[in-house]
Write a protein that holds these residues in place. Structure first.
Motif, short mmCIF file in Angstrom:
data_model
loop_
_atom_site.label_atom_id
_atom_site.label_comp_id
_atom_site.label_asym_id
_atom_site.label_seq_id
_atom_site.Cartn_x
_atom_site.Cartn_y
_atom_site.Cartn_z
N LYS A 1 -2.56 1.82 6.09
CA LYS A 1 -1.71 0.98 5.76
C LYS A 1 -0.69 0.83 4.84
CE LYS A 1 -0.86 -3.73 7.16
NZ LYS A 1 -1.43 -4.89 7.65
N TYR A 2 -1.49 1.09 3.56
CA TYR A 2 -0.48 0.71 2.64
C TYR A 2 0.15 2.40 2.10
CZ TYR A 2 -2.62 -3.34 0.13
OH TYR A 2 -2.52 -4.88 0.04
N VAL A 3 -0.22 3.48 2.36
CA VAL A 3 0.51 5.11 2.08
C VAL A 3 1.59 4.94 3.43
CG1 VAL A 3 -0.06 7.14 2.84
CG2 VAL A 3 -1.47 5.78 1.59
N ARG A 4 1.37 4.54 4.76
CA ARG A 4 2.64 4.36 5.62
C ARG A 4 3.42 3.70 4.93
NH1 ARG A 4 -1.53 4.50 11.58
NH2 ARG A 4 -1.11 6.83 11.61
N ILE A 5 3.03 2.38 4.86
CA ILE A 5 4.07 0.84 4.30
C ILE A 5 5.25 1.86 2.99
CG2 ILE A 5 4.29 -1.27 2.60
CD1 ILE A 5 2.21 -1.96 4.44
N ALA A 6 4.08 3.17 1.67
CA ALA A 6 5.20 3.12 1.19
C ALA A 6 6.06 4.53 1.19
CB ALA A 6 4.26 3.43 -0.46
N GLY A 7 5.43 5.19 2.65
CA GLY A 7 6.46 6.31 3.23
C GLY A 7 7.87 6.10 3.83
#
Length: 203
Positions: free
Chosen positions: A67-73
């Motif tokens: 989820k954090y990776v997707r937000i960062a992306g």
């Protein structure tokens, strides 16, 4: 996949130092099992290990990290650097970096038990995202103050990063700015983590 609750030394032997997971160091072991894993690693395994470092250091589940990776992306700037900033600004990590907790699991427990205030209000969500000018304090009760005092004594050797300010005798920490990704308390190649998740980010 749930949060890891198994032997911590096992993960340190596999991945290297994980200060957020434990501040203890395992004894050196030169057995045949360690030697058998010393061969050349595949690119997939290298990326996997970097991802695992991030996950176990910050105490995240697989779903949380994705989820954090997707937000960062979706954010402006380098995905890897934004990812590290998001993780570093979690309340449990801020408490750990201030020295108010010896590890991130300890910080999480402290927050869950409602001992921590952010800007004067109780916050019992470890993933709460702190912002510049947020003030983190121990609840104004003897038990909370005593716990913080003990933890600060244990972590007195820890250097507080430049984006935070600790007021030791007031049991108070201040977030002064967003952390520079170069000041992260973990030796990590965040680009390899982003590459590991690259296909899942697009879906």
């Amino acid at each position: 996949m749930s949060r890891y609750r198994g032997p911590r030394f096992k993960k340190i032997r596999q991945l290297g130092a994980l200060p957020g997971l434990t501040n203890k160091r395992p004894k050196a072991r030169n057995d045949l099992r360690n030697q058998s894993h010393s061969g050349k690693k595949s690119q997939y395994r290298i990326r996997l290990e970097e991802k695992q470092k991030l996950r176990f250091h910050y105490g995240l589940t697989e779903r949380q990290l994705l989820k954090y990776v997707r937000i960062a992306g979706k954010a402006k700037g380098s995905t890897g650097q934004v990812l590290l900033q998001l993780l570093e600004m979690r309340l449990d990590n801020i408490l750990f970096r201030l020295g108010m907790a010896s590890t991130i699991p300890t910080a999480r427990q402290f927050i869950n038990h409602r001992h921590v205030l952010v800007n004067g209000r109780i916050v019992n969500i470890p993933s709460y995202r702190c912002k510049p000018q947020d003030i983190i304090t121990a609840k104004d009760k003897q038990q909370s103050r005593t716990l913080i005092q003990i933890l600060l004594t244990i972590t007195s050797h820890v250097e507080v990063p430049t984006h935070l300010t600790l007021h030791l005798f007031q049991y108070k920490g201040l977030v002064t700015q967003i952390i520079d990704s170069k000041r992260v308390g973990l030796k990590i190649n965040e680009l390899l983590v982003v590459e590991y998740y690259s296909r899942q980010i697009k879906t």
